[in-house]
Scaffold this active site. Structure first.
Site, PDB file in Angstrom:
ATOM      1  N   TYR A 198     -10.418   1.197  10.642  1.00 25.52           N
ATOM      2  CA  TYR A 198     -11.710   1.602   9.993  1.00 25.52           C
ATOM      3  C   TYR A 198     -12.184   0.718   8.984  1.00 25.52           C
ATOM      4  CZ  TYR A 198      -8.181   3.967   7.050  1.00 25.52           C
ATOM      5  OH  TYR A 198      -7.128   4.251   6.386  1.00 25.52           O
ATOM      6  N   LYS A 199     -11.427  -0.492   8.939  1.00 30.36           N
ATOM      7  CA  LYS A 199     -11.587  -1.339   7.767  1.00 30.36           C
ATOM      8  C   LYS A 199     -12.686  -2.475   8.638  1.00 30.36           C
ATOM      9  CE  LYS A 199      -7.726   0.022   5.125  1.00 30.36           C
ATOM     10  NZ  LYS A 199      -6.403   0.038   5.000  1.00 30.36           N
ATOM     11  N   ARG A 253     -12.076  -4.547  -6.847  1.00 30.78           N
ATOM     12  CA  ARG A 253     -11.697  -4.938  -5.578  1.00 30.78           C
ATOM     13  C   ARG A 253     -12.993  -5.312  -4.884  1.00 30.78           C
ATOM     14  NH1 ARG A 253      -7.875  -2.660  -0.889  1.00 30.78           N
ATOM     15  NH2 ARG A 253      -9.627  -1.098  -1.303  1.00 30.78           N
ATOM     16  N   ASP A 264       2.219  -4.718   8.621  1.00 28.90           N
ATOM     17  CA  ASP A 264       0.994  -3.938   8.657  1.00 28.90           C
ATOM     18  C   ASP A 264      -0.184  -4.784   8.540  1.00 28.90           C
ATOM     19  OD1 ASP A 264      -1.003  -2.352   7.879  1.00 28.90           O
ATOM     20  OD2 ASP A 264       0.388  -1.050   6.640  1.00 28.90           O
ATOM     21  N   PHE A 279       0.782  -1.257  -0.078  1.00 28.96           N
ATOM     22  CA  PHE A 279       0.129   0.025   0.065  1.00 28.96           C
ATOM     23  C   PHE A 279       0.771   1.190   0.162  1.00 28.96           C
ATOM     24  CE2 PHE A 279      -2.651   3.190   1.716  1.00 28.96           C
ATOM     25  CZ  PHE A 279      -3.884   2.756   1.418  1.00 28.96           C
TER      26      PHE A 279
HETATM   27  C1  LIG Z   1      -5.675   1.113   4.875  1.00 31.07           C
HETATM   28  C2  LIG Z   1      -4.342   0.886   4.867  1.00 31.07           C
HETATM   29  C3  LIG Z   1      -3.498   2.008   5.456  1.00 31.07           C
HETATM   30  C4  LIG Z   1      -4.186   3.271   5.858  1.00 31.07           C
HETATM   31  O1  LIG Z   1      -3.331   4.320   6.236  1.00 31.07           O
HETATM   32  P1  LIG Z   1      -3.860   5.647   6.885  1.00 31.07           P
HETATM   33  O2  LIG Z   1      -2.889   6.277   7.550  1.00 31.07           O
HETATM   34  O3  LIG Z   1      -5.321   5.154   7.732  1.00 31.07           O
HETATM   35  O4  LIG Z   1      -4.532   6.413   5.704  1.00 31.07           O
HETATM   36  C5  LIG Z   1      -1.979   2.071   5.373  1.00 31.07           C
HETATM   37  N1  LIG Z   1      -1.527   0.678   4.989  1.00 31.07           N
HETATM   38  C6  LIG Z   1      -2.210  -0.233   4.771  1.00 31.07           C
HETATM   39  C7  LIG Z   1      -1.526  -1.632   4.150  1.00 31.07           C
HETATM   40  C8  LIG Z   1      -3.615   0.034   4.608  1.00 31.07           C
HETATM   41  O5  LIG Z   1      -4.479  -1.057   3.752  1.00 31.07           O
END
Ligand SMILES: *Cc1c(COP(=O)(O)O)cnc(C)c1O
Length: 412
Positions: free
Chosen positions: A222-223, A371, A197, A126
């Site tokens: 938040y997921k 997705r 992560d 990501f």
């Molecule tokens: C959703 C997600 C993030 C989100 O980062 P934010 O700081 O909340 O915007 C980071 N890394 C991964 C792998 C994610 O899936």
């Protein structure tokens, strides 16, 4: 009833979470296949936020820091997350965003690992994970990044210069799961700290940080944890590092005695030092409430439902939409797959927009990935079957091939 919906009905009849969906607000006419990106709102959360605003803030004012235990929320919310990731009490601190928490974790790992100076990051991770590592490297003289493909380059890239390895347990695009225990063991043998992560893992697939002997973990709430837009992220560090670790954003809420107003920084014991400034109370209250429902969740049953749903979706899409040439980019083996499924298709963006117009909400990851997320707490197999039928209709009629669906979008 179509064959597909009959199969879905049989699966729904055996669903141990059939009742759980009622705990969430479901908008009318929506089949929500994006719980991996922003989870649905538990009904109780709206009431809790209203209570926090009307009673604790409006009436309680500053007294609520102690009276409503606001001051402890970063750690008490962490207690609710701990069992979901194989952490022990007191090991999870909640606050800031995943991006900021990655910065803190990587910086703390670098400090522990001097004189090693290389950060290994996943090239396809990501983007924020790579951006943050890049920003940190720019800011710390001598630190460099190496970008790898973990499936191809591990363990070979774990050499004596490497301080830490940052990986996503579940890939945000393909949903492939990395073997956390095997990779952590290889890293540990090479003297490298692992930073996991868990954004796409927590609440969707089994995670056991202690069993895997990981070093650091961060993740999004938040997921699949349904904490609400921008809900604060969590940080975990193996207790073997607690006494020696420093986090770079040494704010007053991570101080051993914030209200002593000492002139010099003295870190709190353990994970509380990962808290930086004043906690985001409204967001923490929402997350706290959303996490309560996890206490009653049979997690093995939940993970089994996730695998059954993604398998059902893959099979149904290939059966009903195979003739359009969609390419599955997620692992075929459900055990190696998180709770979302991705198909690549050149005009995937317009297809997702045509689907959204018909109430089927998934998302699109450029350049070509469609997705679809399957949050087992509130999604039924009937909804999944219906989504596949609508996808087939959109492809069959070329409903996606309209200027409105092709226009650039700010958020995908
Ligand atoms: C959703 C997600 C993030 C989100 O980062 P934010 O700081 O909340 O915007 C980071 N890394 C991964 C792998 C994610 O899936």
């Amino acid at each position: 009833m179509t064959l597909l919906s009959a199969r879905a009905a049989a699966l729904d009849a055996d669903d141990p979470f059939a009742e759980t969906a009622a705990l969430f607000h479901k908008p009318d006419g929506v089949i929500y296949l994006d719980g991996n990106s922003l989870g649905m709102m538990p009904r109780a959360t709206a009431e809790r936020v209203a209570h926090t605003v009307h009673a604790e803030w409006s009436e309680g004012l500053i007294r609520s820091w102690a009276g409503a235990c606001w001051i402890h929320l970063p750690m008490t919310v962490g207690e609710r997350i701990a069992p979901l990731i194989g952490a022990r009490p007191g090991e999870v601190a909640v606050g800031d965003s995943t991006s900021v928490d990655i910065f803190k974790a990587l910086s703390a790992a670098l400090d522990l690992q001097a004189p090693r100076t290389v950060l290994l990051v996943e090239d396809a991770n990501f983007p924020t994970d790579g951006y943050i590592a890049e920003g940190l490297a720019r800011h710390r003289p001598g630190v460099t990044l190496r970008r790898i493909d973990p499936e191809r380059d591990l363990p070979a890239s774990l050499d004596d210069d490497v301080a830490a390895l940052l990986l996503s347990h579940v890939d945000y695009r393909t949903a492939r799961i990395l073997d956390m225990a095997a990779i952590s063991a290889a890293a540990r043998a090479a003297g490298v700290l692992t930073v996991w992560d868990l954004s796409h893992s927590t609440g969707a697939v089994p995670v056991d940080l202690h069993a895997a002997d990981a070093d650091f973990a961060i993740g999004c709430t938040y997921k699949y944890l349904n904490g609400g837009p921008g809900a604060p992220a969590f940080s975990w560090v193996h207790p073997r590092h607690h006494a020696r670790m420093h986090q770079p954003l040494a704010g007053w809420f991570g101080h051993a005695a914030p209200f002593a107003f000492d002139r010099l920084y003295r870190p709190a014991e353990g994970m509380r030092r990962f808290v930086c400034g004043t906690p985001q109370i409204l967001s923490l209250a929402a997350l706290d409430e959303s996490l309560k429902l996890w206490a009653d969740v049979d997690r093995d049953a939940l993970f089994a439902k996730s695998r059954a749903m993604t398998a059902f979706f893959v099979e149904a899409v290939e059966e009903r939409c195979g003739r359009f040439g969609l390419a599955l980019v997620s692992p075929r083996d459900p055990v190696r797959r998180g709770s979302h499924v991705s198909f690549d298709w050149p005009d995937g963006g317009p297809v997702m927009r045509a689907l959204a117009e018909r109430g089927v909400i998934g998302d699109f990851r450029a350049p070509a990935t469609m997705r679809f997320g399957f949050a087992p707490l509130y999604l039924s197999f009937a909804e999944v079957a219906r989504a596949v039928e609508i996808l087939e209709a959109v492809l069959e009629t070329r409903a996606w091939d309209a200027p409105a669906h092709r226009a650039p979008a700010e958020v995908t």
